[in-house]
Design a protein around this motif. Structure first.
Motif, PDB file in Angstrom:
ATOM      1  N   PRO A   6      41.780  46.439  45.663  1.00  0.00           N
ATOM      2  CA  PRO A   6      42.503  45.489  44.802  1.00  0.00           C
ATOM      3  C   PRO A   6      43.466  46.150  43.812  1.00  0.00           C
ATOM      4  O   PRO A   6      44.553  45.629  43.574  1.00  0.00           O
ATOM      5  CB  PRO A   6      41.383  44.748  44.072  1.00  0.00           C
ATOM      6  CG  PRO A   6      40.219  44.823  44.998  1.00  0.00           C
ATOM      7  CD  PRO A   6      40.341  46.160  45.676  1.00  0.00           C
ATOM      8  N   GLN A   7      43.077  47.303  43.266  1.00  0.00           N
ATOM      9  CA  GLN A   7      43.961  47.963  42.309  1.00  0.00           C
ATOM     10  C   GLN A   7      45.276  48.374  42.970  1.00  0.00           C
ATOM     11  O   GLN A   7      46.342  48.222  42.383  1.00  0.00           O
ATOM     12  CB  GLN A   7      43.286  49.207  41.701  1.00  0.00           C
ATOM     13  CG  GLN A   7      42.131  48.875  40.790  1.00  0.00           C
ATOM     14  CD  GLN A   7      40.798  48.754  41.531  1.00  0.00           C
ATOM     15  OE1 GLN A   7      40.744  48.651  42.754  1.00  0.00           O
ATOM     16  NE2 GLN A   7      39.720  48.754  40.784  1.00  0.00           N
ATOM     17  N   GLU A   8      45.212  48.899  44.181  1.00  0.00           N
ATOM     18  CA  GLU A   8      46.430  49.297  44.895  1.00  0.00           C
ATOM     19  C   GLU A   8      47.288  48.085  45.228  1.00  0.00           C
ATOM     20  O   GLU A   8      48.512  48.128  45.118  1.00  0.00           O
ATOM     21  CB  GLU A   8      46.075  50.053  46.172  1.00  0.00           C
ATOM     22  CG  GLU A   8      45.479  51.423  45.929  1.00  0.00           C
ATOM     23  CD  GLU A   8      44.992  52.064  47.211  1.00  0.00           C
ATOM     24  OE1 GLU A   8      44.667  51.355  48.173  1.00  0.00           O
ATOM     25  OE2 GLU A   8      44.936  53.303  47.244  1.00  0.00           O
ATOM     26  N   ILE A   9      46.640  47.013  45.644  1.00  0.00           N
ATOM     27  CA  ILE A   9      47.363  45.777  45.946  1.00  0.00           C
ATOM     28  C   ILE A   9      48.046  45.259  44.687  1.00  0.00           C
ATOM     29  O   ILE A   9      49.214  44.862  44.710  1.00  0.00           O
ATOM     30  CB  ILE A   9      46.419  44.709  46.535  1.00  0.00           C
ATOM     31  CG1 ILE A   9      45.898  45.182  47.894  1.00  0.00           C
ATOM     32  CG2 ILE A   9      47.115  43.358  46.650  1.00  0.00           C
ATOM     33  CD1 ILE A   9      44.760  44.351  48.440  1.00  0.00           C
ATOM     34  N   GLY A  10      47.320  45.277  43.573  1.00  0.00           N
ATOM     35  CA  GLY A  10      47.880  44.809  42.310  1.00  0.00           C
ATOM     36  C   GLY A  10      49.072  45.631  41.854  1.00  0.00           C
ATOM     37  O   GLY A  10      50.081  45.084  41.408  1.00  0.00           O
ATOM     38  N   ILE A  11      48.961  46.949  41.976  1.00  0.00           N
ATOM     39  CA  ILE A  11      50.061  47.825  41.578  1.00  0.00           C
ATOM     40  C   ILE A  11      51.289  47.558  42.450  1.00  0.00           C
ATOM     41  O   ILE A  11      52.411  47.441  41.953  1.00  0.00           O
ATOM     42  CB  ILE A  11      49.636  49.305  41.655  1.00  0.00           C
ATOM     43  CG1 ILE A  11      48.622  49.610  40.553  1.00  0.00           C
ATOM     44  CG2 ILE A  11      50.838  50.234  41.562  1.00  0.00           C
ATOM     45  CD1 ILE A  11      47.912  50.939  40.722  1.00  0.00           C
ATOM     46  N   TYR A  12      51.072  47.478  43.749  1.00  0.00           N
ATOM     47  CA  TYR A  12      52.182  47.216  44.665  1.00  0.00           C
ATOM     48  C   TYR A  12      52.833  45.866  44.352  1.00  0.00           C
ATOM     49  O   TYR A  12      54.059  45.765  44.248  1.00  0.00           O
ATOM     50  CB  TYR A  12      51.690  47.240  46.112  1.00  0.00           C
ATOM     51  CG  TYR A  12      52.766  46.878  47.100  1.00  0.00           C
ATOM     52  CD1 TYR A  12      53.727  47.804  47.470  1.00  0.00           C
ATOM     53  CD2 TYR A  12      52.834  45.603  47.649  1.00  0.00           C
ATOM     54  CE1 TYR A  12      54.729  47.475  48.366  1.00  0.00           C
ATOM     55  CE2 TYR A  12      53.829  45.262  48.537  1.00  0.00           C
ATOM     56  CZ  TYR A  12      54.770  46.201  48.896  1.00  0.00           C
ATOM     57  OH  TYR A  12      55.763  45.857  49.776  1.00  0.00           O
ATOM     58  N   LYS A  57      48.016  39.214  39.824  1.00  0.00           N
ATOM     59  CA  LYS A  57      46.985  38.599  38.979  1.00  0.00           C
ATOM     60  C   LYS A  57      45.697  38.391  39.775  1.00  0.00           C
ATOM     61  O   LYS A  57      44.607  38.693  39.293  1.00  0.00           O
ATOM     62  CB  LYS A  57      47.488  37.267  38.427  1.00  0.00           C
ATOM     63  CG  LYS A  57      46.528  36.588  37.499  1.00  0.00           C
ATOM     64  CD  LYS A  57      47.109  35.303  36.937  1.00  0.00           C
ATOM     65  CE  LYS A  57      46.111  34.609  36.048  1.00  0.00           C
ATOM     66  NZ  LYS A  57      46.659  33.370  35.492  1.00  0.00           N
ATOM     67  N   ALA A  58      45.829  37.906  41.004  1.00  0.00           N
ATOM     68  CA  ALA A  58      44.647  37.700  41.847  1.00  0.00           C
ATOM     69  C   ALA A  58      43.961  39.017  42.160  1.00  0.00           C
ATOM     70  O   ALA A  58      42.717  39.099  42.168  1.00  0.00           O
ATOM     71  CB  ALA A  58      45.039  36.996  43.139  1.00  0.00           C
ATOM     72  N   ALA A  60      43.918  41.626  40.228  1.00  0.00           N
ATOM     73  CA  ALA A  60      43.239  42.047  39.003  1.00  0.00           C
ATOM     74  C   ALA A  60      41.909  41.315  38.839  1.00  0.00           C
ATOM     75  O   ALA A  60      40.895  41.917  38.483  1.00  0.00           O
ATOM     76  CB  ALA A  60      44.131  41.803  37.791  1.00  0.00           C
ATOM     77  N   VAL A  61      41.895  40.029  39.134  1.00  0.00           N
ATOM     78  CA  VAL A  61      40.664  39.246  39.052  1.00  0.00           C
ATOM     79  C   VAL A  61      39.646  39.765  40.062  1.00  0.00           C
ATOM     80  O   VAL A  61      38.464  39.950  39.764  1.00  0.00           O
ATOM     81  CB  VAL A  61      40.947  37.740  39.265  1.00  0.00           C
ATOM     82  CG1 VAL A  61      39.655  36.953  39.431  1.00  0.00           C
ATOM     83  CG2 VAL A  61      41.771  37.195  38.113  1.00  0.00           C
ATOM     84  N   THR A  62      40.113  40.041  41.274  1.00  0.00           N
ATOM     85  CA  THR A  62      39.242  40.561  42.320  1.00  0.00           C
ATOM     86  C   THR A  62      38.676  41.920  41.927  1.00  0.00           C
ATOM     87  O   THR A  62      37.489  42.192  42.126  1.00  0.00           O
ATOM     88  CB  THR A  62      40.005  40.686  43.663  1.00  0.00           C
ATOM     89  OG1 THR A  62      40.503  39.393  44.022  1.00  0.00           O
ATOM     90  CG2 THR A  62      39.126  41.209  44.756  1.00  0.00           C
ATOM     91  N   ALA A  63      39.516  42.767  41.343  1.00  0.00           N
ATOM     92  CA  ALA A  63      39.054  44.094  40.919  1.00  0.00           C
ATOM     93  C   ALA A  63      37.970  43.976  39.864  1.00  0.00           C
ATOM     94  O   ALA A  63      37.001  44.734  39.867  1.00  0.00           O
ATOM     95  CB  ALA A  63      40.231  44.916  40.407  1.00  0.00           C
ATOM     96  N   ARG A  64      38.115  43.016  38.958  1.00  0.00           N
ATOM     97  CA  ARG A  64      37.102  42.818  37.919  1.00  0.00           C
ATOM     98  C   ARG A  64      35.781  42.378  38.528  1.00  0.00           C
ATOM     99  O   ARG A  64      34.716  42.796  38.075  1.00  0.00           O
ATOM    100  CB  ARG A  64      37.573  41.792  36.891  1.00  0.00           C
ATOM    101  CG  ARG A  64      38.336  42.411  35.760  1.00  0.00           C
ATOM    102  CD  ARG A  64      38.625  41.447  34.660  1.00  0.00           C
ATOM    103  NE  ARG A  64      40.037  41.080  34.790  1.00  0.00           N
ATOM    104  CZ  ARG A  64      40.511  39.857  34.747  1.00  0.00           C
ATOM    105  NH1 ARG A  64      39.724  38.838  34.574  1.00  0.00           N
ATOM    106  NH2 ARG A  64      41.788  39.636  34.894  1.00  0.00           N
ATOM    107  N   HIS A  65      35.849  41.526  39.544  1.00  0.00           N
ATOM    108  CA  HIS A  65      34.617  41.041  40.176  1.00  0.00           C
ATOM    109  C   HIS A  65      33.958  42.109  41.042  1.00  0.00           C
ATOM    110  O   HIS A  65      32.744  42.082  41.221  1.00  0.00           O
ATOM    111  CB  HIS A  65      34.900  39.791  41.010  1.00  0.00           C
ATOM    112  CG  HIS A  65      35.195  38.577  40.179  1.00  0.00           C
ATOM    113  ND1 HIS A  65      34.277  38.027  39.316  1.00  0.00           N
ATOM    114  CD2 HIS A  65      36.304  37.815  40.068  1.00  0.00           C
ATOM    115  CE1 HIS A  65      34.798  36.983  38.706  1.00  0.00           C
ATOM    116  NE2 HIS A  65      36.046  36.844  39.134  1.00  0.00           N
ATOM    117  N   ASP A  66      34.772  43.026  41.570  1.00  0.00           N
ATOM    118  CA  ASP A  66      34.224  44.099  42.400  1.00  0.00           C
ATOM    119  C   ASP A  66      33.576  45.207  41.576  1.00  0.00           C
ATOM    120  O   ASP A  66      32.785  45.964  42.089  1.00  0.00           O
ATOM    121  CB  ASP A  66      35.329  44.708  43.280  1.00  0.00           C
ATOM    122  CG  ASP A  66      35.748  43.785  44.408  1.00  0.00           C
ATOM    123  OD1 ASP A  66      35.057  42.771  44.639  1.00  0.00           O
ATOM    124  OD2 ASP A  66      36.776  44.078  45.056  1.00  0.00           O
ATOM    125  N   ALA A  67      33.968  45.291  40.303  1.00  0.00           N
ATOM    126  CA  ALA A  67      33.461  46.390  39.464  1.00  0.00           C
ATOM    127  C   ALA A  67      32.015  46.208  39.085  1.00  0.00           C
ATOM    128  O   ALA A  67      31.412  45.239  39.135  1.00  0.00           O
ATOM    129  CB  ALA A  67      34.311  46.503  38.209  1.00  0.00           C
TER     130      ALA A  67
END
Length: 67
Positions: A6-12, A57-58, A60-67
């Motif tokens: 998710p972080q890579e997707i968010g950055i891209y 944004k999505a 980032a939300v996914t990354a938070r839930h995966d952490a």
């Protein structure tokens, strides 16, 4: 680039959103005649920026839930 987390997707996606927003701004800052002439392109680029911002944004939300 093939984003996998998710972080890579968010950055891209955020980079793409900024790219399209910058392009829209470049066309919009050309004066009233140019802005009117390129209004459909400006709207399309702004729409793409919005879509990519939503993806970021999505992610980032996914990354938070995966952490």
């Amino acid at each position: 680039m093939s984003p996998k987390i998710p972080q890579e997707i968010g950055i891209y996606a955020l980079n793409q959103a900024m790219r399209y927003a910058d392009q829209a701004a470049a066309f919009a800052n050309g004066g009233p005649n140019r802005t009117q002439e390129y209004a459909p392109l400006i709207a399309t680029l702004g729409g793409l920026a919005t879509v990519y911002a939503g993806i970021a944004k999505a992610a980032a939300v996914t990354a938070r839930h995966d952490a």
